[in-house]
Every structure is written in structure tokens, then in C-alpha cells.
Design an enzyme around this catalytic site. Structure first.
Site, mmCIF file in Angstrom:
data_model
loop_
_atom_site.group_PDB
_atom_site.id
_atom_site.type_symbol
_atom_site.label_atom_id
_atom_site.label_comp_id
_atom_site.label_asym_id
_atom_site.label_seq_id
_atom_site.Cartn_x
_atom_site.Cartn_y
_atom_site.Cartn_z
ATOM 1 N N ARG A 198 0.844 -1.214 0.000
ATOM 2 C CA ARG A 198 0.000 0.000 0.000
ATOM 3 C C ARG A 198 0.873 1.256 0.000
ATOM 4 N NH1 ARG A 198 -4.810 2.557 3.745
ATOM 5 N NH2 ARG A 198 -6.149 3.043 2.010
ATOM 6 N N LYS A 205 -9.761 5.834 15.784
ATOM 7 C CA LYS A 205 -9.654 4.581 15.027
ATOM 8 C C LYS A 205 -8.178 4.397 14.697
ATOM 9 C CE LYS A 205 -11.137 2.555 10.588
ATOM 10 N NZ LYS A 205 -11.960 2.824 9.395
ATOM 11 N N TRP A 206 -7.569 3.402 15.322
ATOM 12 C CA TRP A 206 -6.123 3.157 15.184
ATOM 13 C C TRP A 206 -5.930 2.058 14.146
ATOM 14 C CZ3 TRP A 206 -2.332 3.445 19.798
ATOM 15 C CH2 TRP A 206 -1.070 2.972 19.426
ATOM 16 N N ASP A 207 -5.565 2.493 12.966
ATOM 17 C CA ASP A 207 -5.453 1.567 11.838
ATOM 18 C C ASP A 207 -4.019 1.069 11.697
ATOM 19 O OD1 ASP A 207 -6.255 0.163 9.606
ATOM 20 O OD2 ASP A 207 -7.080 1.891 8.559
ATOM 21 N N MET A 208 -3.821 0.022 10.934
ATOM 22 C CA MET A 208 -2.492 -0.546 10.660
ATOM 23 C C MET A 208 -2.649 -1.362 9.384
ATOM 24 S SD MET A 208 -0.121 -2.859 10.440
ATOM 25 C CE MET A 208 -1.113 -4.310 10.720
ATOM 26 N N CYS A 258 -7.921 -1.474 14.200
ATOM 27 C CA CYS A 258 -8.261 -1.780 12.816
ATOM 28 C C CYS A 258 -6.968 -2.173 12.121
ATOM 29 C CB CYS A 258 -8.855 -0.519 12.168
ATOM 30 S SG CYS A 258 -9.172 -0.678 10.392
ATOM 31 N N ASP A 309 -13.135 -4.836 6.457
ATOM 32 C CA ASP A 309 -13.420 -3.805 5.448
ATOM 33 C C ASP A 309 -14.636 -4.188 4.623
ATOM 34 O OD1 ASP A 309 -11.553 -1.918 6.033
ATOM 35 O OD2 ASP A 309 -10.084 -2.574 4.558
HETATM 36 C C1 GLA Z 1 -8.078 0.628 6.031
HETATM 37 C C2 GLA Z 1 -9.268 0.529 6.952
HETATM 38 C C3 GLA Z 1 -10.430 1.289 6.373
HETATM 39 C C4 GLA Z 1 -10.051 2.727 6.132
HETATM 40 C C5 GLA Z 1 -8.809 2.800 5.261
HETATM 41 C C6 GLA Z 1 -8.287 4.206 5.164
HETATM 42 O O1 GLA Z 1 -8.296 -0.098 4.869
HETATM 43 O O2 GLA Z 1 -9.587 -0.801 7.202
HETATM 44 O O3 GLA Z 1 -11.549 1.210 7.235
HETATM 45 O O4 GLA Z 1 -9.817 3.355 7.370
HETATM 46 O O5 GLA Z 1 -7.756 1.966 5.751
HETATM 47 O O6 GLA Z 1 -7.159 4.295 4.388
#
Ligand code: GLA
Length: 754
Positions: free
Chosen positions: A445, A478-481, A520, A542
Site C-alpha cells: 500500500r 480509530k487506530w489503523d495498521m 483496525c 473492510d
Molecule cells: C483501512 C481501513 C479502512 C479505512 C482505510 C483508510 O483499509 O480498514 O476502514 O480506514 O484503511 O485508508
């Protein structure tokens, strides 16, 4: 509940009303496992459960005339090199290159409650009387290494947790090559193995297959997360066990990194299960005085099938894992802008979406990816945690204030562990990404993993994001990775990375205790108990398609509480499947979770907005039952093979939550495809009081898609709990077909009649 120790016989018995776990010191002073299962009477000695007989080809690890062979002996923490030819749970390399160890019993300690394992997440007690902890101390004289096997038994739950601690007491240095959190053995192999497997957008499907000779199991090697491929969970189920009956052992690792979850059936049909950090690219150096603590493993025993196993996990995690303000608290109904705008937004657009959400009764507006740095697409900006003033001229502080002035709370998306090469952060600290000198740096990504094994990286990110939070009104993060690790360098990096992530979570949740964190990872790639310790909810997937979500949420519920599942109503055609499902069904699945919306409500028809308003009201009425108080009963599985039912290839699914006093329940029935000229179906509930008279109420209308004036048509009747559980609720599937085409669903409100 008690930890019973019989010193004369060297026998340890962990027991409560439901479960017994027995082991002892053997003649070679190592620890032998004797029994794990339903509660049994205590005895001073269980030596007769030791199985020993002369066999050819056996290696005996005790002086003549002993017949003690490790190959045939069940053990608490099997090691390598002294006649056990199965996989060991512990491998320690010593200075002379040897990997042989001999951990002999030294003594034990018992304490009330349970100590914290921070920086590692772990279950905890609220009162000392909730649990008792036994530490068994073992020592390998040659390598001068101490091994502590730690066991906690909970008083009111059929739960035993385990972890392993190793300390180098001597002057030499040793290298830990493999440290499992637990290992347990059964003297038979009459089991099915259950695992939760999948991939992006189809996380945690349930798989069940008979245990066979040899090694089988799952693993996670992604480095940054437990993974969408395999959850750090496995269960052993008796072949005749079902959702509602039979013996099940469920095991879950409280860890978000690499994991091994393995069962091995020996040629003598003994089963050895172990769980811990995967040994691939794991190596830990221990110098004099240093210790290593493994993640914690949770062992749940059920005599009433998978359903009871899940309810035990849910109760343990809600009461003894999740922390903070939202422990046992309802979750705000949110609207997230990701699928509404992706990167294409400005302040006006966001305020417009938020205003409509407020009108519909939503409580929290969440701004997703794209608010910082040069982040107008996913090629750039990650790592630059300061607002993009071109997009948001009043900043996050100004925007959050405006949102709050509307009567909504404000939430923000972050992805703190990552960096794009096109960012100020990377330009000033190119050495901060994980990689190996001279090797290509794989990308995913368009981004790279920051090296959280370095404390200065964690400190830097902490300061940057804490500043944004301090300056704004933020109620949710929302702490994404969003990528897996590559070229990880030495064997300590991956675990140290995870400790860095946990450290940052601990610091942020401590400084901002009122913020609700949702974890997340490209959807649900980090849905694990380690994360739940810091973030009480996780974005489940997602994939927001209502039909796909039935399977994902059903599978996830095997281990994780309903309140932990981030679930939103999104637009149709769905952005992942391009499928259309009725708006009622999208809400009926999302309400078994945290509930929210992920679309621009301004684009809905008047009839749909009315439906949204009804949904929000409904969720406000029922969320305490669904998220906090209710117990989950799964009724029809979308994975028919798991329950060996004849349900047609998962076309139907149903589940219910029931209040502790069993006076209120909410059941949901979902079908995938319509059936022509279909037979009636009976939905049999579970968990009700057979002697209570209930009123069952449901909306029998065709649904919004079929025309506004028929959107609500409430029907009801009365029946006793026993009738609802054994005769069931009749469902007319011809009528169901009218509900907007395929993917119909019905919610049944079940209320005791006074
Ligand atoms: C990930 C998350 C999504 C969104 C995107 C944003 O894919 O799972 O919910 O937040 O990143 O780039």
C-alpha cells in the site's frame, strides 16, 4: 476455586466448580501433565494416571531400572533433546551450542488474584478473590536458567490462563529460540480441530476438521498483526460436540503479533497442543539477570458445546480484559466518512455529512484517512501527523469544535505505525523503517513499517499525536495498521515491535482515558485479545456487505464479544461486493456489534432516512442488552459443516442475545437467497426461561425497497419460553421473499409478559 498442592506427592490440582487441571512432579523432577477437563474430586495422588510401559525404541531419561520416557509422557512444558521426538514447547540455545535443557522442580508460589504483565496485555482480576495464581519454579542447572510456569484459575469461569517466564540466573548468556505460552496434552485424539481462518474482507470463517496423526494447526507470520489469515485461536471439539452440547476446549493467545497454534497427534494417539509466539525469525538473548515473559494463553473448557465456550470467552474478556471507560458501557452510534468520501473531502463536505447524521440521531462523527500532511491519496503523507490546512482550514481543533457544537462527538483516524516514503517524517528519519541493510525494502500500500522496536520512534510518534489530541476535542480514535512486516532483521525485532505498539497504546490510553479506541488493520487483521486490552472494539472487516458480514461476525463471535465488533451500515451497491442488500438487513446485522453508518446519509431517499431514524432509535433501546448485558446464543450457523446440520449450505443464519434475567431477548434471522415456493421454517431460540410467557414482536412489512407505505407492519404473539426453544417461531419464507428481494432478515423482540 482453589489451587490445591499436595507436597508429599508433588501434585498440583487447579479446580473450580467446572474444571480440573492436574499435574505433578515426576521421578526425573520434571513436570508431568495428568488431566484437564471436567471437575473431578481431589486426591492426594493421581500417580495412577501416569502411563508407563516397556516399549521398543524408547529412550529413557531416568536411571535404570526406570521406564520413564518423555516420548510417551504428557508434559507441562516439553523440551528438546532427551527422548521426546515430538515438537518441543521450549528451545534454549546455550553458549556451547547445545539445545538440551532439563528443567527440574524447585518449588511453587501461590497468590490471590493475578499480576499485570505490562507491557504485554493480559487478563486481570477486579478483586483478589476473582482468581488464584500458581507459579511453579523450575531450574536448569547446567544453563543456570530459571523457568516459571504461571497458571491462573478463575473462580466463576471455567478458565485457566498460562504464561511462561524465563530468567538467566547465571553468568552465561543463552538464546531463547522457542518459548510457547502453554503446552497441554490429552491421552487421546478423539477431537475435531476448529480454527478461524480467512483473508482480507473474509476474516474468521469457521473451519472444523477431524484431528489426524501428525502436526496440524495455524500460524501468523505477518509481524505487525495477528493477521486476517488465521486468528490466534484453536479449539478441540469432541466429534459429537455441537453448538449446544459436548466437550470443547478453546484456546486463545493474548497477542497481536506472530503466533503458532498447533496440535500434534502422536503415533500413540496422544494430543499435544501448544500456543505461543511463532519461532520463525524469533530469537531472544538473555544475559545475566534478564527475563523474558511470554504472552498469555487463555484456556476455556466447555461441556455444553461451542456456544458455552464463546459465552465464557465473552464474559472473561468483557470483565477481565477490556479496560477503561467503555468496559461494560454502551458504544456511541457513529458515522464514519471513509466510504462516503474516501480522500475527497473538505470541511464543508464533512460538516454537511455530519449535520445529516445528527438529524438521524447519530452520536459520533468519525473523520477517517486523509486529514493530515499531503495525504490526498495513499501514496503520501503517512507519518506526518499534523493537519492539512488546505483541506481543513480550521484544523482538527476547529473542526472538532464545530462538530461538537452540532451536538455530536468527534473521532479521528490514525495509522501511527506506518510511513510513506513521500513524507516529511521519512525524509528526516529514513533510518526509522524496518528493513535489512542491503536488501530490497518491500512495500505494501505504498508504505513502510516504522521500527517500533526503537523507543525513540515510539516517543516521537507519541508526542506528535498527543499534541493533536490535546489541542482538539476528540472522543474516539480509530487506530489503523495497514501492512504486514517484511525484511525484519534480527530475531528480536518482531516481538520488540509489538511491545512498542503496546507501549504506545498504554501511554495514549493512560493520558486520554476518556477516548474510545477502535483498533483496525485493513479491516479485521488485528482482531485479537491483545488489542482488546487497549481498544475495546475493533473494525471487524473492510467488507461491509450485509451478507458477507453474517459470516464474518458469526465467526468472530466464536471468541470475541458482540460489543467488540465494529459494524456499520454502508451504501449500496456495496463497495466491496457491488451487491445490493435491503437497508433493514444492513442494519439488522450491524446492530449485532458497535453499530454505525459508513455512507453519506444525504444521498438516501426520504423513506431510507426514516428507516435509518428507526434503526438508530432501535439501537439506542437495545444496545445495553446487545453490547453490555446480553449473552449470545448462536442459533443457525452460516457454516453448516461446523454444526453438522442440514441447513442448506449456509443460506440461513440466526442468533440471539438474552438478558441475564432471561426476560428480554433479541433474535435475528437472516437469509441469503430467496427461495421459490419455499417451506415454512422454525426458528428455535435458546437461553430463555422455559416457564416465562413472552411476547414476540417483529416487523412483517415488505421493507423500504418495496415501497414506503409498507415499511412498518408490527406483528406479535405470545408463547412460553419452552415453546420458543423447542417448537420455535414459525417463519413464512414466502412472505420473507417480499422483503426487498434476496438477503432478507427479521429481528424478533422477545419480552416477558408481566
Ligand atoms: C483501512 C481501513 C479502512 C479505512 C482505510 C483508510 O483499509 O480498514 O476502514 O480506514 O484503511 O485508508
Amino acid at each position: 476455586m482453589a489451587v490445591i498442592v499436595h507436597e508429599r506427592t508433588g501434585t498440583f490440582h487447579l479446580t473450580n466448580d467446572a474444571v480440573s487441571y492436574v499435574f505433578r512432579v515426576m521421578e526425573n523432577h520434571q513436570m508431568e501433565h495428568l488431566y484437564y477437563g471436567a471437575k473431578i474430586h481431589d486426591r492426594e495422588s493421581f500417580d495412577h494416571l501416569h502411563e508407563e510401559t516397556m516399549r521398543s525404541q524408547m529412550s529413557i531419561s531416568s536411571p535404570e531400572p526406570s521406564l520413564l520416557s518423555m516420548q510417551y509422557t504428557k508434559q507441562e512444558m516439553p523440551v528438546y533433546g532427551t527422548g521426546d521426538y515430538r515438537e518441543p514447547a521450549l528451545v534454549i540455545r546455550q553458549e556451547n551450542g547445545s539445545r538440551i535443557s532439563d528443567f527440574q522442580y524447585q518449588g511453587y508460589r501461590i497468590s490471590n488474584g493475578k499480576k499485570s504483565l505490562l507491557p504485554l496485555p493480559a487478563t486481570y482480576t477486579n478483586e483478589d478473590s476473582d482468581a488464584e495464581t500458581l507459579e511453579v519454579i523450575l531450574y536448569d542447572a547446567l544453563s543456570e536458567t530459571e523457568l516459571i510456569l504461571s497458571y491462573t484459575i478463575f473462580a466463576a469461569l471455567p478458565v485457566i490462563t498460562r504464561h511462561t517466564e524465563i530468567t538467566q540466573k547465571g553468568t552465561q548468556s543463552v538464546v531463547l529460540e522457542r518459548v510457547m505460552s502453554m503446552s497441554c496434552e490429552w491421552n487421546d485424539a478423539e477431537f475435531d480441530l476448529v480454527t478461524l481462518d480467512g483473508g482480507w474482507a473474509r476474516e474468521r470463517y469457521i473451519h472444523r476438521r477431524p484431528l489426524a496423526s501428525g502436526i496440524q494447526g495455524v500460524l501468523g507470520l505477518n509481524g505487525t498483526c495477528s493477521g486476517a489469515e488465521h486468528n490466534p485461536f484453536l479449539a478441540l471439539m469432541r466429534p459429537d460436540a455441537t453448538e449446544q452440547s459436548g466437550e470443547v476446549y478453546g484456546l486463545n493467545l493474548i497477542y497481536s503479533g506472530n503466533h503458532l497454534d498447533q496440535a500434534e497427534v502422536s503415533t500413540f494417539d496422544m494430543t499435544r497442543v501448544m500456543m505461543g509466539i511463532h519461532p520463525q525469525n524469533f530469537e531472544w538473548n538473555l544475559q545475566t539477570g534478564e527475563s523474558f515473559i511470554s504472552p498469555e494463553a487463555v484456556m476455556v473448557y466447555s461441556r455444553a458445546g461451542l456456544g458455552e465456550m464463546s459465552r465464557t470467552f465473552h464474559s472473561l474478556y468483557q470483565n477481565h480484559l477490556v479496560r477503561g471507560k467503555y468496559k461494560n458501557e454502551v458504544r456511541p452510534i457513529l458515522l464514519n466518512n471513509w466510504e462516503a468520501t474516501y480522500f475527497d473531502f473538505n470541511e464543508e463536505k464533512l460538516l454537511n455529512i455530519a449535520a445529516k447524521a445528527k438529524e438521524a440521531g447519530v452520536e459520533l462523527f468519525v473523520l477517517d484517512d486523509g486529514w493530515f500532511g499531503a495525504r490526498n491519496d495513499d501514496y503520501r503523507g503517512l507519518g506526518d501527523w499534523y493537519v492539512n490546512l488546505q483541506k481543513l482550514p480550521s484544523g482538527i481543533s476547529g473542526l472538532s469544535k464545530k462538530i461538537e457544537d452540532m451536538g455530536l462527538k468527534f473521532g479521528l483516524w490514525v495509522e501511527l505505525e506506518m510511513v510513506n516514503k513521500d513524507s516529511d517524517l521519512y525524509r528526516s528519519h529514513p533510518d526509522w523503517i524496518i528493513g535489512t541493510e542491503g536488501r530490497f525494502e518491500s512495500h505494501a500500500r505504498h508504505q513502510h513499517v516504522l521500527d517500533y522496536s526503537k523507543p525513540e520512534v515510539v516517543d516521537y510518534i507519541y508526542e506528535m499525536i498527543a499534541k493533536v489530541i490535546r489541542e482538539s476535542s476528540i472522543s474516539y480514535i480509530k487506530w489503523d495498521m495497514n501492512r504486514y512486516m517484511t525484511e525484519p532483521g534480527n530475531g528480536e525485532v518482531m516481538h520488540r515491535y509489538m511491545l512498542g505498539v503496546y507501549d504506545l497504546y498504554q501511554r495514549l490510553t493512560s493520558e486520554f482515558p476518556d477516548i474510545l479506541f477502535e483498533s483496525c488493520a485493513s479491516g479485521g487483521a488485528r482482531f485479537d485479545a491483545g488489542m482488546l486490552y487497549f481498544a475495546p472494539q475493533a473494525w471487524t472487516s473492510d467488507d461491509t456487505d450485509a451478507n458477507e458480514r453474517r459470516k464474518i461476525q458469526y465467526g468472530t463471535s466464536l471468541v470475541y464479544p458482540v460489543a467488540s465488533m465494529g459494524s456499520h451500515v454502508s451504501a449500496v451497491p456495496n463497495h466491496q461486493l457491488f451487491r445490493k442488500t435491503p437497508i433493514e438487513s444492513r442494519a439488522n446485522i450491524a446492530c449485532f456489534g458497535t453499530f454505525g453508518y459508513e455512507l453519506d446519509l444525504n444521498l438516501l431517499s426520504d423513506a431510507e432516512i426514516e428507516a435509518v431514524k428507526r434503526q438508530v432509535q432501535f439501537m439506542k433501546k437495545y444496545r445495553r442488552l446487545i453490547q453490555v448485558e446480553g449473552k449470545l446464543y448462536r442459533l443457525i450457523s452460516p457454516f453448516p459443516a461446523v454444526n453438522r446440520t442440514n441447513a442448506e449450505s449456509g443460506n440461513e443464519m440466526a442468533w440471539a442475545v438474552v438478558s441475564p434475567d432471561r426476560k428480554t431477548a433479541l433474535a435475528a434471522f437472516y437469509q441469503r437467497l430467496n427461495k421459490v415456493n419455499a417451506s415454512w421454517l422454525r426458528l428455535k431460540l435458546d437461553g430463555l426461561n422455559p416457564d416465562i410467557l413472552y411476547r414476540i414482536t417483529w416487523n412483517d412489512a415488505a421493507g423500504v425497497e418495496a415501497g414506503e407505505e409498507t415499511a412498518v407492519d408490527m406483528k406479535s404473539y405470545e408463547a412460553y419460553g419452552d415453546e420458543l426453544m423447542h417448537a420455535g417461531i414459525p417463519i413464512d419464507r414466502i412472505l420473507l421473499n417480499r422483503k426487498g428481494g434476496d438477503f432478507a432478515s427479521v429481528l424478533y423482540e422477545v419480552e416477558a409478559v408481566e
